[in-house]
Design an enzyme around this catalytic site. Structure first.
Site, mmCIF file in Angstrom:
data_model
loop_
_atom_site.group_PDB
_atom_site.id
_atom_site.type_symbol
_atom_site.label_atom_id
_atom_site.label_comp_id
_atom_site.label_asym_id
_atom_site.label_seq_id
_atom_site.Cartn_x
_atom_site.Cartn_y
_atom_site.Cartn_z
ATOM 1 N N HIS A 260 0.804 -1.235 0.000
ATOM 2 C CA HIS A 260 0.000 0.000 0.000
ATOM 3 C C HIS A 260 0.831 1.276 0.000
ATOM 4 O O HIS A 260 0.319 2.350 0.321
ATOM 5 C CB HIS A 260 -0.969 -0.017 1.200
ATOM 6 C CG HIS A 260 -2.071 -1.045 1.044
ATOM 7 N ND1 HIS A 260 -2.870 -1.457 2.085
ATOM 8 C CD2 HIS A 260 -2.482 -1.733 -0.041
ATOM 9 C CE1 HIS A 260 -3.740 -2.361 1.639
ATOM 10 N NE2 HIS A 260 -3.516 -2.546 0.353
ATOM 11 N N CYS B 2 4.631 13.054 -7.663
ATOM 12 C CA CYS B 2 3.752 14.022 -8.321
ATOM 13 C C CYS B 2 2.437 13.338 -8.685
ATOM 14 O O CYS B 2 2.436 12.248 -9.258
ATOM 15 C CB CYS B 2 4.439 14.572 -9.573
ATOM 16 S SG CYS B 2 3.328 15.594 -10.547
ATOM 17 N N GLY C 22 -2.055 -9.278 12.539
ATOM 18 C CA GLY C 22 -2.609 -7.950 12.786
ATOM 19 C C GLY C 22 -3.285 -7.307 11.599
ATOM 20 O O GLY C 22 -3.185 -6.091 11.418
HETATM 21 P P1 OAD Z 1 -7.350 -2.904 10.227
HETATM 22 O O1 OAD Z 1 -7.484 -1.729 11.119
HETATM 23 O O2 OAD Z 1 -8.440 -3.170 9.265
HETATM 24 O O3 OAD Z 1 -7.155 -4.214 11.098
HETATM 25 C C1 OAD Z 1 -6.251 -4.288 12.164
HETATM 26 C C2 OAD Z 1 -6.319 -5.690 12.745
HETATM 27 O O4 OAD Z 1 -5.332 -5.788 13.748
HETATM 28 C C3 OAD Z 1 -7.648 -6.051 13.383
HETATM 29 O O5 OAD Z 1 -8.065 -7.324 12.921
HETATM 30 C C4 OAD Z 1 -7.346 -6.083 14.883
HETATM 31 O O6 OAD Z 1 -8.108 -7.068 15.560
HETATM 32 C C5 OAD Z 1 -5.877 -6.458 14.862
HETATM 33 N N1 OAD Z 1 -5.082 -6.010 16.018
HETATM 34 C C6 OAD Z 1 -5.170 -4.838 16.715
HETATM 35 N N2 OAD Z 1 -4.211 -4.762 17.640
HETATM 36 C C7 OAD Z 1 -3.472 -5.897 17.530
HETATM 37 C C8 OAD Z 1 -2.320 -6.408 18.189
HETATM 38 N N3 OAD Z 1 -1.721 -5.735 19.165
HETATM 39 N N4 OAD Z 1 -1.851 -7.617 17.801
HETATM 40 C C9 OAD Z 1 -2.461 -8.333 16.810
HETATM 41 N N5 OAD Z 1 -3.537 -7.900 16.158
HETATM 42 C C10 OAD Z 1 -4.031 -6.698 16.488
HETATM 43 O O7 OAD Z 1 -5.929 -2.758 9.492
HETATM 44 P P2 OAD Z 1 -5.429 -3.489 8.158
HETATM 45 O O8 OAD Z 1 -5.946 -4.867 8.088
HETATM 46 O O9 OAD Z 1 -3.980 -3.287 8.090
HETATM 47 O O10 OAD Z 1 -5.060 0.870 3.516
HETATM 48 O O11 OAD Z 1 -6.140 -2.611 7.052
HETATM 49 C C11 OAD Z 1 -5.879 -2.850 5.704
HETATM 50 C C12 OAD Z 1 -5.826 -1.544 4.934
HETATM 51 O O12 OAD Z 1 -7.013 -0.788 5.190
HETATM 52 C C13 OAD Z 1 -4.697 -0.631 5.352
HETATM 53 O O13 OAD Z 1 -3.472 -0.948 4.725
HETATM 54 C C14 OAD Z 1 -5.200 0.720 4.941
HETATM 55 C C15 OAD Z 1 -6.654 0.604 5.347
HETATM 56 O O14 OAD Z 1 -7.542 1.385 4.620
HETATM 57 C C16 OAD Z 1 -4.387 1.936 3.028
HETATM 58 O O15 OAD Z 1 -3.921 2.810 3.722
HETATM 59 C C17 OAD Z 1 -4.281 1.948 1.567
#
Ligand code: OAD
Length: 251
Positions: free
Chosen positions: A124, A132, A192
């Site tokens: 990402h 730009c 995570g």
């Molecule tokens: P999310 O916020 O969707 O999910 C975070 C996950 O981490 C959840 O399933 C939580 O239960 C888990 N979690 C939280 N704290 C934790 C810990 N200490 N240990 C283990 N697990 C934990 O984030 P992403 O899955 O990364 O896109 O989201 C995917 C994409 O959505 C991101 O890359 C971003 C967002 O829109 C862009 O920025 C392009």
């Protein structure tokens, strides 16, 4: 059970000890214990407080570049003050032990690199890089303190963060490398991530279909639960416990 109270099945320990091709697939939860907010936490998540359609789409940037730019500058300041946590360090340690390890991250932070992981594949993009918005040229020397996006020297277009926004494609070669690797690994460890954003979230499923063992480390259930061996708990506790269980001498 490990000293940290994490139960890891002996079969998983054996599989990890002998594996030569492993993918680590990380999301915002891996950086949560460093103090960075995730996206979908119902109270503290970025998307609980801000609307992605106002801040993370090309249309939002076209409508209101200053607001979008300022939001990313705010996130940069927040990211600049944090350090890798035990989860990032454990991943780097495991990568060093497993010859064919690949790290694929959805995170735009640089905490994996700061923990010593080599060449993570950033699906990402990167929070600390700019390009730009018109001609795409990299813009490396932008002042961190600017609160309006500067103009490109080559074409006069506006500077934007080098992040994949909703509705945009993933960087082609990075995605190709990640999908190719996912179909070859013996084990994929998803850490995570809510596994809700596609196409990134397809990687664990792709690996499973190709015969890989999927291990998931998460504090909460996700749509991957049915195809994974689930280690429930914070990554900063579970991953060091896993390292300790698989390679007791690595402590
Ligand atoms: P999310 O916020 O969707 O999910 C975070 C996950 O981490 C959840 O399933 C939580 O239960 C888990 N979690 C939280 N704290 C934790 C810990 N200490 N240990 C283990 N697990 C934990 O984030 P992403 O899955 O990364 O896109 O989201 C995917 C994409 O959505 C991101 O890359 C971003 C967002 O829109 C862009 O920025 C392009």
């Amino acid at each position: 059970m490990t000293e940290a109270g994490i139960v890891v099945a002996p079969a998983l320990i054996e599989a990890l000890r002998s594996a030569t091709r492993v993918m680590f697939f990380t999301g915002a939860g891996v950086s949560a214990e460093s103090g960075l907010p995730t996206f979908r936490d119902p109270q503290q998540g970025l998307w609980a407080k801000f609307k992605p359609e106002d801040l993370a789409t090309p249309q939002a940037f076209a409508r209101d570049p200053e607001t979008v730019w300022r939001w990313y500058q705010w996130r940069r300041r927040m990211h600049a003050t944090v350090a890798p946590n035990p989860a990032h360090h454990a991943i780097a340690k495991m990568q060093a032990r497993i010859p064919g390890a690949v790290l694929v991250t959805q995170n735009v932070d640089r905490l994996h690199e700061l923990a010593g992981s080599e060449a993570p594949l950033h699906l990402h993009g990167h929070l600390f890089r700019n390009r730009c918005a018109s001609c795409g040229v990299a813009m490396p020397d932008v002042d961190d303190a600017l609160d309006t996006p500067p103009r490109c020297d080559s074409c006069g277009g506006l500077c934007r963060p080098d992040i994949v926004w909703f509705g945009e494609g993933l960087p082609r070669t990075v995605w190709q490398e990640a999908t190719r690797a996912a179909q070859k690994v013996e084990i994929l460890i998803s850490i995570g991530t809510s596994a809700m954003v596609t196409p990134a979230a397809e990687l664990p499923r792709l690996a499973r279909r190709a015969g890989a063992l999927v291990i998931q480390i998460n504090t909460a259930p996700t749509p991957l639960d049915p195809i994974a061996h689930n280690l429930r708990g914070p990554a900063g506790r579970v991953l060091p416990a896993l390292v300790e269980a698989v390679w007791p001498s690595a402590r």
